[in-house]
Scaffold this motif. Structure first.
Motif, short mmCIF file in Angstrom:
data_model
loop_
_atom_site.label_atom_id
_atom_site.label_comp_id
_atom_site.label_asym_id
_atom_site.label_seq_id
_atom_site.Cartn_x
_atom_site.Cartn_y
_atom_site.Cartn_z
N GLU A 37 0.64 -1.10 -0.20
CA GLU A 37 0.06 0.05 0.00
C GLU A 37 0.44 1.48 0.16
O GLU A 37 0.53 1.76 -0.84
CB GLU A 37 -1.38 -0.09 1.44
CG GLU A 37 -2.41 -1.17 1.45
CD GLU A 37 -2.47 -1.23 2.64
OE1 GLU A 37 -3.83 -1.93 2.02
OE2 GLU A 37 -2.19 -0.94 3.12
N ARG A 68 -6.46 -5.33 -6.97
CA ARG A 68 -7.17 -6.26 -5.36
C ARG A 68 -6.04 -5.07 -4.90
O ARG A 68 -7.25 -4.60 -3.64
CB ARG A 68 -6.44 -7.02 -4.96
CG ARG A 68 -6.98 -8.32 -5.11
CD ARG A 68 -7.32 -10.06 -4.79
NE ARG A 68 -5.79 -10.76 -5.32
CZ ARG A 68 -5.49 -11.33 -6.45
NH1 ARG A 68 -6.68 -11.17 -6.84
NH2 ARG A 68 -3.48 -11.49 -6.41
N ASP A 71 -9.08 -2.06 -4.58
CA ASP A 71 -9.53 -1.97 -3.79
C ASP A 71 -9.55 -1.73 -2.65
O ASP A 71 -10.01 -1.06 -1.43
CB ASP A 71 -9.80 -4.00 -3.83
CG ASP A 71 -10.90 -3.24 -5.34
OD1 ASP A 71 -11.24 -2.96 -6.02
OD2 ASP A 71 -10.95 -4.79 -5.61
N GLU A 72 -8.00 -2.56 -1.74
CA GLU A 72 -7.93 -1.72 -0.75
C GLU A 72 -7.78 -0.66 -0.28
O GLU A 72 -8.05 -0.52 0.99
CB GLU A 72 -6.52 -2.80 0.18
CG GLU A 72 -6.67 -4.40 0.31
CD GLU A 72 -5.51 -5.17 -0.34
OE1 GLU A 72 -4.53 -4.70 0.30
OE2 GLU A 72 -5.14 -6.16 0.07
N ILE A 74 -8.81 2.37 -1.82
CA ILE A 74 -10.21 2.92 -2.41
C ILE A 74 -11.06 2.23 -0.63
O ILE A 74 -11.65 3.58 -0.67
CB ILE A 74 -10.51 2.30 -3.79
CG1 ILE A 74 -9.90 2.91 -5.04
CG2 ILE A 74 -12.69 2.39 -3.20
CD1 ILE A 74 -10.58 2.28 -6.16
N GLY A 75 -10.85 1.43 -0.32
CA GLY A 75 -11.37 1.28 0.43
C GLY A 75 -11.58 1.36 1.82
O GLY A 75 -12.11 2.47 3.20
N LYS A 76 -10.11 1.95 2.24
CA LYS A 76 -9.84 2.48 3.10
C LYS A 76 -9.99 3.99 2.51
O LYS A 76 -9.21 5.15 3.05
CB LYS A 76 -8.16 2.68 2.88
CG LYS A 76 -8.11 1.40 3.98
CD LYS A 76 -6.84 1.03 4.63
CE LYS A 76 -5.92 -0.21 4.89
NZ LYS A 76 -4.28 -0.51 5.05
N LYS A 77 -10.01 4.38 1.56
CA LYS A 77 -10.74 5.88 0.93
C LYS A 77 -8.83 6.39 0.79
O LYS A 77 -8.58 8.21 0.91
CB LYS A 77 -11.17 6.66 1.92
CG LYS A 77 -12.33 6.32 2.23
CD LYS A 77 -13.66 7.08 2.53
CE LYS A 77 -14.53 6.43 2.85
NZ LYS A 77 -15.23 5.05 2.27
N SER A 80 -8.72 7.19 -5.27
CA SER A 80 -10.24 7.32 -5.83
C SER A 80 -9.40 6.92 -7.55
O SER A 80 -8.71 6.27 -7.81
CB SER A 80 -10.38 7.90 -6.01
OG SER A 80 -9.68 9.35 -7.13
N ARG A 81 -10.46 6.07 -8.09
CA ARG A 81 -10.42 5.38 -9.08
C ARG A 81 -11.50 5.37 -10.12
O ARG A 81 -12.51 5.75 -10.09
CB ARG A 81 -10.53 3.56 -8.97
CG ARG A 81 -9.79 2.80 -10.23
CD ARG A 81 -10.04 1.12 -10.24
NE ARG A 81 -10.55 0.43 -9.00
CZ ARG A 81 -10.87 -0.09 -8.67
NH1 ARG A 81 -10.20 -0.77 -9.42
NH2 ARG A 81 -11.65 -0.65 -7.98
#
Length: 141
Positions: A37, A68, A71-72, A74-77, A80-81
């Motif tokens: 990350e 993947r 996605d991690e 983005i989930g943690k903000k 952005s995609r």
């Protein structure tokens, strides 16, 4: 015959492994990132907003692993995609404000770890070490 301790690449490897472990542990604590990350955020900091496949190539990871990882993040903000305005078939990845703050924290954490890891070296020796390592990397990259 040289021993492992007398082999430059082996000694560099041992130092790198210990430093990487320390960095991973500290990043997990604050700001709560894995090494991958952090690498993605660092690459985005260096390159700015880029197509997802460009980011994957910069990190040297497979496209499915990249999805993947994104996605991690983005989930943690942290990123952005969005559709790339220049080519709507592609996605472009960009840091969010939260991602920039996490990156600033990560940089400070890494500097702290490097202070400890490189403590035996003078400031001049640290600069020299970085230049030499970057020179080797540029040839082998």
């Amino acid at each position: 015959m040289e021993t492992l301790a007398g082999t430059t690449t082996f000694v560099l490897h041992k130092v790198a492994v210990a430093s990487r472990r320390a960095i991973a542990a500290r990043l997990a604590e604050r700001p709560g990132l894995t090494l991958w990350e952090y690498a993605a955020l660092a690459e985005l900091t260096d390159q700015g907003a880029v197509a997802q496949h460009v980011l994957a190539a910069g990190l040297g990871i497979d496209a499915s692993d990249m999805v993947r990882l994104m996605d991690e993040l983005i989930g943690k903000k942290l990123v952005s995609r969005d559709r790339d305005p220049e080519d709507r078939r592609r996605y472009r990845i960009d840091l969010t404000a939260k991602g920039r703050r996490a990156m600033a924290t990560a940089r400070a954490v890494i500097q702290e770890v490097e202070q400890v890891t490189l403590q035996p070296l003078s400031a001049v020796e640290r600069v020299t070490l970085l230049k030499l390592a970057a020179k080797i990397r540029s040839v082998n990259n």
